[in-house]
Design an enzyme around this catalytic site. Structure first.
Site, PDB file in Angstrom:
ATOM      1  N   GLY A 127       0.815  -1.204   0.000  1.00 36.24           N
ATOM      2  CA  GLY A 127       0.000   0.000   0.000  1.00 36.24           C
ATOM      3  C   GLY A 127       0.849   1.255   0.000  1.00 36.24           C
ATOM      4  N   HIS A 171     -17.171  13.490 -10.900  1.00 36.03           N
ATOM      5  CA  HIS A 171     -17.097  13.640 -12.355  1.00 36.03           C
ATOM      6  C   HIS A 171     -15.870  14.429 -12.821  1.00 36.03           C
ATOM      7  CE1 HIS A 171     -18.236  17.935 -12.281  1.00 36.03           C
ATOM      8  NE2 HIS A 171     -18.935  17.586 -11.211  1.00 36.03           N
TER       9      HIS A 171
END
Length: 212
Positions: free
Chosen positions: A69, A139
């Site tokens: 990670g 978006h």
């Protein structure tokens, strides 16, 4: 599909292995600098070091996913990805079944989208990117190669997260912001203005406090 080998045996590898199982992907084993887990992680066997793995499996045998990670820096993940790409190994993009992803999202190689993540329309995701548990990307965002979005982070519309940048757990980035290359946004920060490349930004509102 070809079976997967997980490169790196940190805590993130446990999440990766569980997600691979949920998607029905066969897992050969994992590599690490040393055997820290008694020979296996959740029943997946330790294959040895990266060097030992290369001697046993060719690029035609398997595909890879990274089990390491990101904590503040994405450099170790970048090094792993670059090294094995140069050796010719293909990488698997991993998407948890509970992730919600708009149908026009562009997803690069070696991307990991974890449980509960939401990716909204017109998002572009580069190679070797993590969108971690319950992170939200709205978006028209652009997540460039090798960046990492930690659990619970909220990326609002038209944000650019540049190459190698890290966005910490629970951070919020308002619309039209750019997080510069290899910058670090601290956990819980609220980012109201651009963060310069290589900088670390923390707090509410986020302020640059040094280099990453």
């Amino acid at each position: 599909m070809k079976p997967v080998v997980v490169i790196g045996g940190g805590g993130h590898a446990k999440v990766v292995i569980q997600t691979l199982r949920l998607t029905g992907t066969p897992v050969v084993g994992y590599t690490d600098l040393e055997d820290r887990h008694g020979g296996s992680i959740q029943g997946v066997p330790y294959l040895g070091t990266d060097e030992a793995f290369v001697l046993c499996y060719t690029p035609g045998d398997v595909v890879l996913t990274i089990g390491l990670g990101s904590v503040k820096s994405n450099v170790p993940r970048i090094r792993l990805y670059t090294r094995f790409k140069e050796l010719g190994y293909p990488f698997h993009s991993l998407i948890h079944p509970s992730a919600v992803i708009a149908d026009d999202v562009v997803i690069g190689e070696a991307v990991q989208i974890m449980a509960g993540a939401v990716i909204q329309p017109s998002v572009r995701i580069g190679a070797n990117v993590i969108v971690n548990t319950r992170a939200s990307v709205d978006h028209d965002c652009r997540l460039d190669d090798h960046c990492s979005i930690a659990p619970g982070a909220i990326i609002t519309g038209a944000v650019t997260v540049a190459t190698g940048a890290f966005v910490g757990a629970g951070a919020t980035i308002i619309q039209n912001i750019t997080i510069g290359q290899h910058a670090c946004v601290g956990a819980g920060a609220v980012v109201l203005q651009d963060v310069r490349p290589g900088s670390t930004a923390v707090g509410i509102p986020a302020k640059e406090v040094g280099s990453s």
